[in-house]
Design a protein around this motif. Structure first.
Motif, PDB file in Angstrom:
ATOM      1  N   ASN A 114       0.854  -1.120   0.005  1.00 29.76           N
ATOM      2  CA  ASN A 114       0.111   0.014   0.017  1.00 29.76           C
ATOM      3  C   ASN A 114       0.888   1.405  -0.216  1.00 29.76           C
ATOM      4  N   PHE A 115       2.228   1.105   0.419  1.00 27.46           N
ATOM      5  CA  PHE A 115       2.922   2.516   0.642  1.00 27.46           C
ATOM      6  C   PHE A 115       4.200   2.087  -0.006  1.00 27.46           C
ATOM      7  N   PRO A 116       4.457   1.982  -1.278  1.00 22.99           N
ATOM      8  CA  PRO A 116       5.550   1.554  -1.951  1.00 22.99           C
ATOM      9  C   PRO A 116       6.697   2.798  -1.810  1.00 22.99           C
ATOM     10  N   GLU A 117       6.445   3.837  -1.592  1.00 30.20           N
ATOM     11  CA  GLU A 117       7.468   4.784  -1.290  1.00 30.20           C
ATOM     12  C   GLU A 117       7.956   5.057   0.047  1.00 30.20           C
ATOM     13  N   GLN A 118       7.231   4.581   0.989  1.00 31.30           N
ATOM     14  CA  GLN A 118       7.475   4.632   2.553  1.00 31.30           C
ATOM     15  C   GLN A 118       8.610   3.715   2.732  1.00 31.30           C
ATOM     16  N   PRO A 119       9.736   4.245   3.216  1.00 25.95           N
ATOM     17  CA  PRO A 119      11.014   3.246   3.913  1.00 25.95           C
ATOM     18  C   PRO A 119      10.526   2.456   4.953  1.00 25.95           C
ATOM     19  N   PHE A 120      10.475   1.258   4.932  1.00 28.41           N
ATOM     20  CA  PHE A 120      10.240   0.274   5.948  1.00 28.41           C
ATOM     21  C   PHE A 120      11.457  -0.688   6.328  1.00 28.41           C
ATOM     22  N   VAL A 121      11.462  -1.058   7.479  1.00 22.83           N
ATOM     23  CA  VAL A 121      12.514  -1.910   8.121  1.00 22.83           C
ATOM     24  C   VAL A 121      11.755  -2.995   8.770  1.00 22.83           C
ATOM     25  N   VAL A 122      12.107  -4.491   8.712  1.00 24.43           N
ATOM     26  CA  VAL A 122      11.561  -5.486   9.676  1.00 24.43           C
ATOM     27  C   VAL A 122      12.608  -5.610  10.824  1.00 24.43           C
ATOM     28  N   ASP A 123      12.088  -5.353  11.961  1.00 26.12           N
ATOM     29  CA  ASP A 123      12.780  -5.705  13.267  1.00 26.12           C
ATOM     30  C   ASP A 123      12.997  -7.182  13.474  1.00 26.12           C
ATOM     31  N   HIS A 124      14.093  -7.433  13.847  1.00 27.28           N
ATOM     32  CA  HIS A 124      14.344  -9.000  14.204  1.00 27.28           C
ATOM     33  C   HIS A 124      13.935 -10.057  13.598  1.00 27.28           C
ATOM     34  N   ILE A 125      14.100  -9.694  12.222  1.00 22.23           N
ATOM     35  CA  ILE A 125      13.593 -10.484  11.088  1.00 22.23           C
ATOM     36  C   ILE A 125      12.289 -11.389  11.386  1.00 22.23           C
ATOM     37  N   ALA A 126      11.486 -10.470  11.983  1.00 27.69           N
ATOM     38  CA  ALA A 126      10.086 -10.882  12.366  1.00 27.69           C
ATOM     39  C   ALA A 126       9.865 -11.801  13.200  1.00 27.69           C
ATOM     40  N   LYS A 127      10.863 -11.850  14.143  1.00 30.86           N
ATOM     41  CA  LYS A 127      10.733 -13.124  15.136  1.00 30.86           C
ATOM     42  C   LYS A 127      10.257 -14.576  14.698  1.00 30.86           C
ATOM     43  N   PRO A 128      11.029 -15.067  13.723  1.00 33.66           N
ATOM     44  CA  PRO A 128      10.550 -16.527  13.559  1.00 33.66           C
ATOM     45  C   PRO A 128      10.737 -17.336  14.778  1.00 33.66           C
ATOM     46  N   TYR A 129      10.233 -18.339  14.691  1.00 33.54           N
ATOM     47  CA  TYR A 129       9.916 -19.519  15.797  1.00 33.54           C
ATOM     48  C   TYR A 129      11.392 -20.377  15.880  1.00 33.54           C
ATOM     49  N   ILE A 130      12.599 -19.791  16.027  1.00 35.80           N
ATOM     50  CA  ILE A 130      13.996 -20.509  15.896  1.00 35.80           C
ATOM     51  C   ILE A 130      13.971 -21.599  17.077  1.00 35.80           C
ATOM     52  N   LYS A 131      13.473 -21.223  18.135  1.00 40.20           N
ATOM     53  CA  LYS A 131      13.447 -22.466  19.441  1.00 40.20           C
ATOM     54  C   LYS A 131      12.920 -23.793  18.681  1.00 40.20           C
ATOM     55  N   ASP A 132      11.585 -23.640  17.851  1.00 38.87           N
ATOM     56  CA  ASP A 132      11.026 -24.894  17.445  1.00 38.87           C
ATOM     57  C   ASP A 132      11.410 -25.253  16.131  1.00 38.87           C
TER      58      ASP A 132
END
Length: 286
Positions: free
Chosen positions: A158-176
């Motif tokens: 929806n906002f192709p010109e807005q700079p976004f950054v995903v924090d913490h690689i989106a918190k995948p379930y690494i433990k599992d």
């Protein structure tokens, strides 16, 4: 670390600890139940060869944003601030204008991971706030759980010109060891060139007391395959990282993974990408 590489920690926090303000710090997080201020971070930077940082909000209040901006004004090594502004407020334009007047105000974040509605970011009022960021040249940090990735994909469309950054690689379930659905959605989000990703917050998604380097390799593989060398940046998530490891261990994890990368790629991941995303001039490092 190569002397030709300048390290910017793209994600760290400060706080004056208070049980109510920081109610997310549970009893099993006792190591975090104290103040963490500029001197604490500077000690870590001196030991680990880090030149500067981006301070990110940990409390959803304008008081927090002012607290971070005051620390940044007093400490040159804090290069920028990602604060909190109520993006759903009818007065969002006024509040953004107010904070954008501070030279180190670089972006905004909302703790979306705590919102029960997985489609929170697609709310009309929230999107109106996102739309207002561009006028003030402010970035947006995306803090979510994997269950919210689908909605975030629509947000960035929806906002192709807005700079976004995903924090913490989106918190995948690494433990599992879960990776497939997260990987598919991260690849889809990375198709949008206005979205970056922070290589941060990984060890706290693993087994805090028994993680190993190998646990993270498949996830870092996906991040670099999807986002490339130009849109990934290092972040420590200090002091939250202390739940599962020292600053040195967090930095060492990324160093081990990137050790075979070219000098140019390392320069991007450790500093250049953060400088570009947060609109920092190289002069801020001198």
């Amino acid at each position: 670390m190569d002397k030709n590489i300048t390290t910017i920690d793209a994600h760290q926090h400060f706080w004056n600890y208070h049980p109510e303000t920081h109610s997310w710090i549970s009893d099993d997080m006792s190591v975090l139940k104290r103040d963490f201020l500029a001197a604490d971070l500077k000690a870590q930077f001196d030991q680990n060869g880090v030149a500067g940082s981006i301070a990110v909000q940990a409390d959803q209040s304008e008081r927090e944003t002012l607290f971070l901006l005051e620390l940044a004004a007093q400490n040159d090594f804090i290069k920028g601030v990602v604060g909190w502004v109520d993006l759903r407020s009818p007065a969002v334009e006024d509040r953004l204008a107010h904070f954008a007047a501070f030279p180190k105000m670089k972006g905004v974040r909302h703790v979306v991971q705590d919102e029960p509605d997985v489609h929170f970011v697609l709310g009309e009022a929230f999107q109106r706030g996102i739309a207002a960021l561009a006028k003030y040249k402010l970035t947006y940090d995306i803090l979510i759980f994997p269950s919210q990735l689908e909605a975030v994909l629509q947000l960035v469309k929806n906002f192709p010109e807005q700079p976004f950054v995903v924090d913490h690689i989106a918190k995948p379930y690494i433990k599992d060891g879960k990776i497939d659905q997260w990987a598919k959605q991260m690849r889809a989000i990375a198709q949008h060139p206005n979205v970056y990703c922070k290589l941060s917050g990984m060890i706290t998604e693993a087994n805090w007391t028994a993680w190993s380097y190998a646990d993270f390799v498949p996830y870092m593989d996906v991040v670099f395959e999807a986002f490339g060398m130009d849109r990934v940046m290092f972040g420590s998530d200090f002091p939250v990282c202390l739940l599962a490891g020292s600053y040195q261990k967090v930095k060492g994890l990324v160093q081990e993974y990137t050790q075979s990368f070219s000098l140019e790629a390392k320069q991007k991941i450790w500093g250049v990408n953060a400088l570009r995303f947060y609109n920092l001039s190289k002069e801020t490092l001198s």
